[in-house]
Design an enzyme around this catalytic site. Structure first.
Site, PDB file in Angstrom:
ATOM      1  N   SER A 382     -24.035 -61.969 -10.579  1.00 11.76           N
ATOM      2  CA  SER A 382     -22.730 -61.814  -9.923  1.00 11.76           C
ATOM      3  C   SER A 382     -21.599 -61.551 -10.900  1.00 11.76           C
ATOM      4  O   SER A 382     -21.609 -62.053 -12.032  1.00 11.76           O
ATOM      5  CB  SER A 382     -22.401 -63.081  -9.121  1.00 11.76           C
ATOM      6  N   HIS A 501     -20.596 -68.456  -3.237  1.00 11.06           N
ATOM      7  CA  HIS A 501     -21.985 -68.878  -3.464  1.00 11.06           C
ATOM      8  C   HIS A 501     -22.126 -70.402  -3.483  1.00 11.06           C
ATOM      9  O   HIS A 501     -23.119 -70.937  -2.995  1.00 11.06           O
ATOM     10  CB  HIS A 501     -22.514 -68.266  -4.757  1.00 11.06           C
TER      11      HIS A 501
END
Length: 570
Positions: A382, A501
């Site tokens: 990410s 997340h």
């Protein structure tokens, strides 16, 4: 010959599909959806009683105004001039507004669909300014009736509360409670806005859910530029409705492949927000062997993903995006042990702020685990979009405080105040190495100045020298660890992707140095990327811990990057 024809047929179909996608999208992405966060729903701004139509004199005035405009246009034509054209646009706006009023107030179901069709078609034909004007009318003319709410509240407060004493007559108490229940029902009724009727009717109308998404995208676009409380209230209300209508039970998980219609694939190209798709070869690779793409579809918006996620099947957890977006032949899927989520993108700007990704990730993990039991690791690679913005702001503040400390300030309290907010961003060893490699000590510059200048250098020159990268790695990785673990907003991670997340139940697994050397990667996070890890047995526990206390679960490797002082103050 037949074999040659059979081989050429799929190639021809592929080229036709490729051409269709290329011609329709031109590999261009649409403008990014608004980033402004809708305000929280305010229960004091809701209502349900149907708003009355505008008074007849108002409508007559508008008709006269349009007629006058039309006469002036005709006069201009006779004199050889060009008509202004505004009368047509105003009349279209007036007709759309009247159709909207009918769609809200009408009870004849047999003609309601026709009215809703006219309203949506008319809305699509309006200019941006006229859409804004119509939405302002919707927010103000069809809001709740506050006078009615206040009157009911007065009546409710005036009712005597049953004491609940054992000796009290049970019949009398039942009567009082019945009165309370009736008043509460009436209050719930009037605390709903009238525009709820329009939203509810559109939701059950063919194409209505897509229209509501476009309507909200327009609202978000307006409130990004202007702080309009009434429109923010409409947005909050519509957002809550969409969250209900887009529950996971109503969504279909679709495995997107190269065989899907070009109209669907063009959405993937257009809305890929993390790593733009550079070519049709790139698109085919992301949908081919060793790769997966899944999207959520809704029956009311056929052929269009609401949100989609891209997955790479890897031998090990990738450390750079280059490993994922490569040109080499893919490795056998049977050798893969890691499902790596490297991009998740929304394809509907009007659904901004609605966390469909949470459900999508969990569904994809379940599906991949079922079909490929040998996959044992589920992780992301990410970006860290807010890191460099935070770091440069921090460096700028500290440089200003250092300047205030060293300048000749007569007011000692001012000087001591500056000292109170000073902090040692760089460790002594880091500063020595930066000054040694980048220079500046001879000019009396500090390590902070040298670091700030390097990070602001044109074209990220610092990233092109191995020697400079070696000196920058320790401070940038340490500060990035601090940013992810300790920098918070309202008790949650400051970084938007980290917050996404972590609230979904992931933990911070590993930071990766120079994982994304693209212009965007260097500008956002100094080239650093992070692996968030989803441990199947701990997803719910991590999500609950983060939601309730803001606790961020992390691997020991992340904590080892911090200094002892940062760990103690964390």
């Amino acid at each position: 010959m037949e074999q040659a024809l059979s081989r050429s047929k799929p190639t021809t179909e592929m080229n036709r599909k490729g051409l269709a996608i290329l011609m329709r999208t031109r590999i261009k992405r649409p403008p990014a959806p608004p980033s402004s966060s809708p305000s929280t729903l305010d229960p004091n701004k809701l209502h349900l009683s149907l708003a009355s139509p505008p008074p007849p004199e108002t409508l007559m005035n508008e008709v006269k105004e349009m007629a006058a405009d039309s006469e002036e246009d005709e006069a201009l034509k006779e004199r050889g001039g060009k008509p202004r054209g505004s009368s047509n646009a105003r009349s279209e706006l007036w007709l759309v507004r009247e159709t909207m009023r009918s769609a809200i107030s009408m009870n004849r179901t047999e003609v309601l669909d026709s009215v809703l069709n006219k309203f949506t078609e008319g809305y699509y034909g309006l200019s941006r300014d006229h859409r804004r004007e119509l939405l302002m009318m919707l927010a103000k003319d069809y809001d709740l009736n506050r006078a009615q709410v206040r009157e009911l509240m007065k009546q409710y407060i005036a009712i005597e509360v049953p004491s609940g004493d054992e000796g009290e007559d049970g019949v009398e108490e039942d009567v009082l409670l019945s009165t309370f229940f009736r008043m509460e029902k009436n209050l719930r009724h009037v605390l709903k806005p009238t525009y709820e009727v329009l939203f509810e009717r559109l939701n059950t109308h063919p194409g209505g859910l897509k229209f509501l998404s476009i309507l909200r995208a327009d609202i978000l676009s307006i409130i990004e530029d202007e702080n309009i409380p009434s429109l923010r209230t409409v947005d909050s209300f519509l957002k809550e409705k969409l969250i209900t209508w887009l529950s996971p039970a109503a969504l279909e998980l679709h495995h997107i492949t190269w065989d899907d219609p070009a109209s669907l694939l063009e959405k993937i190209v257009a809305y890929e927000a993390v790593h733009p798709i550079s070519s049709l070869i790139d698109l085919k690779r992301r949908l081919g062997v060793g790769r997966r793409c899944f999207g959520y579809l809704h029956p009311a918006i056929p052929g269009e993903p609401l949100i989609f996620i891209e997955v790479a099947l890897m031998k090990t957890m990738a450390q750079t995006i280059q490993e994922v977006l490569w040109d080499d032949p893919p490795q056998p899927e049977s050798d893969a042990t890691c499902a790596l989520f490297y991009s998740i993108s929304s394809a509907q700007p009007g659904l901004a702020g609605i966390n469909l990704g949470k459900f999508l990730i969990k569904r994809v993990i379940e599906l991949v685990k079922r079909d490929m039991p040998h996959i044992s690791t589920f992780a992301t690679l990410s970006p860290i979009p807010g890191y460099m913005r935070w770091l440069l702001s921090k460096l700028t503040t500290q440089l200003k405080l250092a300047e205030a400390e060293t300048s000749d300030i007569s007011n000692l309290s001012k000087e001591s105040a500056a000292s109170a907010f000073r902090e040692n961003i760089l460790q002594p060893g880091e500063e020595i190495q930066l000054l040694d490699v980048l220079g500046g000590s001879a000019d009396g510059k500090s390590g902070l100045e040298v670091l700030w200048n390097s990070l602001n250098s044109r074209n990220h020159e610092w990233s092109k020298s191995d020697k400079i990268l070696s000196a920058m790695e320790q401070p940038l990785m340490r500060l990035c660890s601090r940013y992810l673990l300790q920098e918070k907003k309202r008790g949650k991670a400051l970084d938007s992707v980290a917050n996404f997340h972590l609230q979904n139940g992931a933990m911070i697994g590993r930071l990766n140095w120079m994982a994304d050397r693209s212009e965007k990667g260097l500008a956002q996070s100094g080239g650093i990327m992070v692996n968030y890890v989803y441990r199947l047995e701990a997803i719910e526990e991590h999500a609950h811990s983060y939601f309730s206390t803001g606790n961020i679960d992390s691997s020991p490797d992340i904590y080892r990057l911090l200094s002892k002082h940062e760990i103690n103050n964390g």
